[in-house]
Design a protein around this motif. Sequence first.
Motif, PDB file in Angstrom:
ATOM      1  N   ASN A 834       0.813  -1.218   0.000  1.00 27.35           N
ATOM      2  CA  ASN A 834       0.000   0.000   0.000  1.00 27.35           C
ATOM      3  C   ASN A 834       0.848   1.271   0.000  1.00 27.35           C
ATOM      4  N   LYS A 835       1.902   1.261  -0.799  1.00 30.98           N
ATOM      5  CA  LYS A 835       2.756   2.443  -0.928  1.00 30.98           C
ATOM      6  C   LYS A 835       2.128   3.432  -1.915  1.00 30.98           C
ATOM      7  N   LYS A 836       2.451   4.713  -1.722  1.00 33.68           N
ATOM      8  CA  LYS A 836       1.932   5.753  -2.618  1.00 33.68           C
ATOM      9  C   LYS A 836       3.104   6.481  -3.267  1.00 33.68           C
ATOM     10  N   GLY A 878      -0.775  -6.930 -17.355  1.00 27.92           N
ATOM     11  CA  GLY A 878      -1.756  -6.900 -16.282  1.00 27.92           C
ATOM     12  C   GLY A 878      -1.415  -6.015 -15.097  1.00 27.92           C
ATOM     13  N   GLY A 879      -0.871  -4.824 -15.369  1.00 24.20           N
ATOM     14  CA  GLY A 879      -0.560  -3.908 -14.283  1.00 24.20           C
ATOM     15  C   GLY A 879       0.692  -4.265 -13.509  1.00 24.20           C
ATOM     16  N   LYS A 901      -0.809   1.458  -3.472  1.00 25.30           N
ATOM     17  CA  LYS A 901      -2.175   1.784  -3.082  1.00 25.30           C
ATOM     18  C   LYS A 901      -2.961   2.321  -4.273  1.00 25.30           C
ATOM     19  N   LYS A 902      -2.245   3.006  -5.168  1.00 23.69           N
ATOM     20  CA  LYS A 902      -2.865   3.589  -6.362  1.00 23.69           C
ATOM     21  C   LYS A 902      -1.926   3.411  -7.543  1.00 23.69           C
ATOM     22  N   GLU A 903      -2.473   3.075  -8.712  1.00 22.32           N
ATOM     23  CA  GLU A 903      -1.666   2.846  -9.909  1.00 22.32           C
ATOM     24  C   GLU A 903      -0.866   4.095 -10.291  1.00 22.32           C
ATOM     25  N   VAL A 913       0.683   0.577 -13.638  1.00 20.65           N
ATOM     26  CA  VAL A 913       0.988  -0.618 -12.853  1.00 20.65           C
ATOM     27  C   VAL A 913       0.640  -0.382 -11.388  1.00 20.65           C
ATOM     28  N   ASP A 914       0.335  -1.471 -10.703  1.00 19.59           N
ATOM     29  CA  ASP A 914       0.134  -1.395  -9.246  1.00 19.59           C
ATOM     30  C   ASP A 914       0.944  -2.468  -8.516  1.00 19.59           C
TER      31      ASP A 914
END
Length: 963
Positions: A834-836, A878-879, A901-903, A913-914
């Motif tokens: 969940n890094k930003k 696929g991200g 946390k967000k692409e 990518v996420d």
Amino acid sequence: METGNEERIQDIIKNEDELNPLTDKEIAERLDVLRETVTNMRKKMGIPNSRERKKEALAKLVVDIVSKNQEISSDDIFIELKKFDPLITVSYAEELIENLPVHLEKYSLDFEAVGRENTFSKLIGFDKSLVKSIKHAKASILYPPFGLSTLIVGESGTGKTLFADCMYDFALNNNVIADDAPYITLNCADYADNPQLLLSILYGYKKGSFTGAESDAPGLVEKADNGVLFLDEVHRLPPEGQEILFTLLDKGKYRRLGETYNERSAKVIFICATTENIESSLLVSFRRRINMIIDIPALESRSIEEKLELVYHFFQEECNRTGLKIFVDSKVLEAFLLKKYHGNIGQLKSEVKVTCANAYVENLNLKSEEIHIGLNEILYNNIFSESLNFDDRRILKIKSLVNNAVFLPNRNSRKEIINKGSSGGYDYSRDIYHQIEDKYFEIKKLDIGSEETKNILWTYVLNAFNKIETGSTEGSILNDEKIESFVDRKLLNIIEEFIYYLKNQENFDTVNKNILNHLCIHIHEALQRIRYKHSIINPNLNKIKSQYQVEYESARKLAELLEVEYSLGIPDDEVGFIAMYLKAMKHNEVKDDRIGVIVLSHGRVASEMIAVVNKLMNVDFPIAIDMPLSENPSKIFEKTIEMSKIIDNGNGILFFSDMGSLVNIGDIVTKRTGIKTRTIDKVDIVTLIDAVRKAYLSEETLDIIYFNIINSRYALAEPEYGHDLDKTSIIVAACLTGHGMAGKIKQKIQEVYSKVQVISMGMMSQDMKEEIQNLKSRFNIIAIVGTINPEVEGVAYIQYSEELIGSKYFELMINKGNIDGKKKALNKDFILLNKKYDSKDKLLEDAYSMLYNKGYVQKEYLKSLQQREDMNTTFAKGGVAIPHGMPVYVNDTVLMVIKLKKEIVWDQEGRKVDIIFVPIVRGNDIKLINSLIKIIKSNETLEKIRSQNTKDDLYNLLAEKIR
């Protein structure tokens, strides 16, 4: 009736203390119904049990703690949790912290936006050396009606002005002053010799009051009205200058220069600062008017950790200022920490700035985007020509904290120092809890991994029990009247009944009475601790559950008896301690045949190392023998021979030496005494700790322990260039001729491992090293086993012995080519959830920074990583992206996994990518790459990765996939 009870249960739970929720039994007692009734109704209403309710309350508390201080360390979160729940364990707190992203999302909180900033938290040392100073500062600002007059005292360069700035910010944030309140500062040194000029500057003047006063003018006091007035270097005011302030301090009144009747009022928070002794530099009448005196500690009196954090902070500031990456060698950081700064933090900051400036000038000609600061650079600039403190203990501590560091532009200037810890302390001076808590935090301050920390604690705890494993096993149970002076009869009756049960039901044949007495006293203290809500921490609980299963189940039964009789909940950690006492009661003899450990070194290194090991592990059997540089080696050898005769218990002695003539000490002792020995050179503290632990706990022979240590030292996992799965793995058997012992070694190996290919070689061959290099091109060489070390770079050498071939160590070597890749490649420290991030570049720089600071990659790796991105996209599908650099710049293999946390946009085509896999591959590690490809090809696996919310869950999922 049922509906009424449901409402009453809901009402009771609604009003309970969230951190100490009521059990079903306690609720049943309040309602005067059966516990089963409460349990059934609670489940029917979908209300969690007391344990789950408490867990939810603690999760909210963690979120609240982190929201107030987003830079707080894990150790400090644990300390804060203990204030609210003294019973919380380290392992339980770590679980809460690891699940923080889940808790933040669950309670709809934005991690980066919640909570008002703690203005003092920007001060390094706010939670350690400055705690008392900050407490006084807050009291001074908050005291009604408008704060207290304050004097800040400290040496030059300690940060008094910055501390005053924080006091002003604190007043703003707590609505003591308005958002637009003024903050007026004055350095009294500028007007020390002219009281009249000072009067006009402070209070203003009336038109015509002196030549040149052409109009009325306000002073600083008037400008500071309803705000803060800070007078720096107040000791520079002469007595008349100090007296000028009396009326303002006493009544908040003043007159402008030239006014006679017009008395003015000002409402100001008055702060002043001095570097001098206030007894000799300030009037008694002035000091009497200062309500609060705050001391700021000198840099030399602050901890090494704080000093290192300051060094990091100033390097990061220069990095942000220049916009260039700054690489700093560990030796440079050590030098900054060793130096005594008479100018305190100000001088330290100045010298870091000068160091960076000199390196920056050198860099201008190179037109590089990075600066490298090595020891040569600072020696050249003569920064450390004097004032270095070479205290041995200080050096040992510094080396445990410092690694090479990289600083990246536009990052927060605060860099957390690892291995912080605090024990909290309790009044039970001799109980096992306090000892373990102290030891746990003591070990965390050293640069020792979590697994090794657990091993050290396990050894420490076992030794603590072994030291009381003596005493009679005869006679009746608990018939000693002395025990009743420590423990109440009710508890003695419970334990006595329980011991009879064990003897009759669980084949508990003999009981060590001395251990039993200690158990009684221990449980008595445990009940007191639980009653007064002191925490119980058992870091080895999982190990106890797995290794002492029978004793743990018995301890659980005793805990249930105690819970009923004393109406207290016995935590699992305490059950683990009871299990250890029960285990100890079955043993009546102390192990006295352990392998001896002797460390020899030039100077006093041996004594220092043994002192550290003995203290950490609570042992006393390792021996240190120091060799002064001026002493004849033959005297040391004679002393060692006599000492060996004393400590040998028949199982041999393991020697550690540093260098030179001492490396042959084992052979000398064996020849003179017949005692079996093994010698390991180039001793280091981590290897020594491992050896002592193995000698203390293991039932293995001297040779097996020796081989295991060699295994850990030479990193069995792979030779320098890695394994090629298309090549056959072989062992080289070596002796002087290649025919005598080499042939015997080959025969012995193939008798046990018939499928292993062994090639014999002799040292007398002039081309032996060249021949081995040729073999490396055709085979994977597991190791060279022999009687003489040919010292071939990149190939491990193992000394041959009869015990080697059948050992577990050798079995591991034989299976070397099939070593579990996930054990090497996966590391929870490099699983980031969940890094930003705003951009790919910043993500890659942060990933590189972590890897470099942990020693996995070299300085050039980031550039190769960026060059690879410039060549072509590393977007997979696929991200998912797989950024990677050149293997030549990799020190060790590891896989970094980042789940965003967000692409974010990854390439010029706008693909997002996420999930980012960063394979750090050393040599030719094909297995890791193949496993990674399989993961990326599986949409099902990728979705499972996205659904994981904890490091443990994601680690376990990846461990199943990586082969």
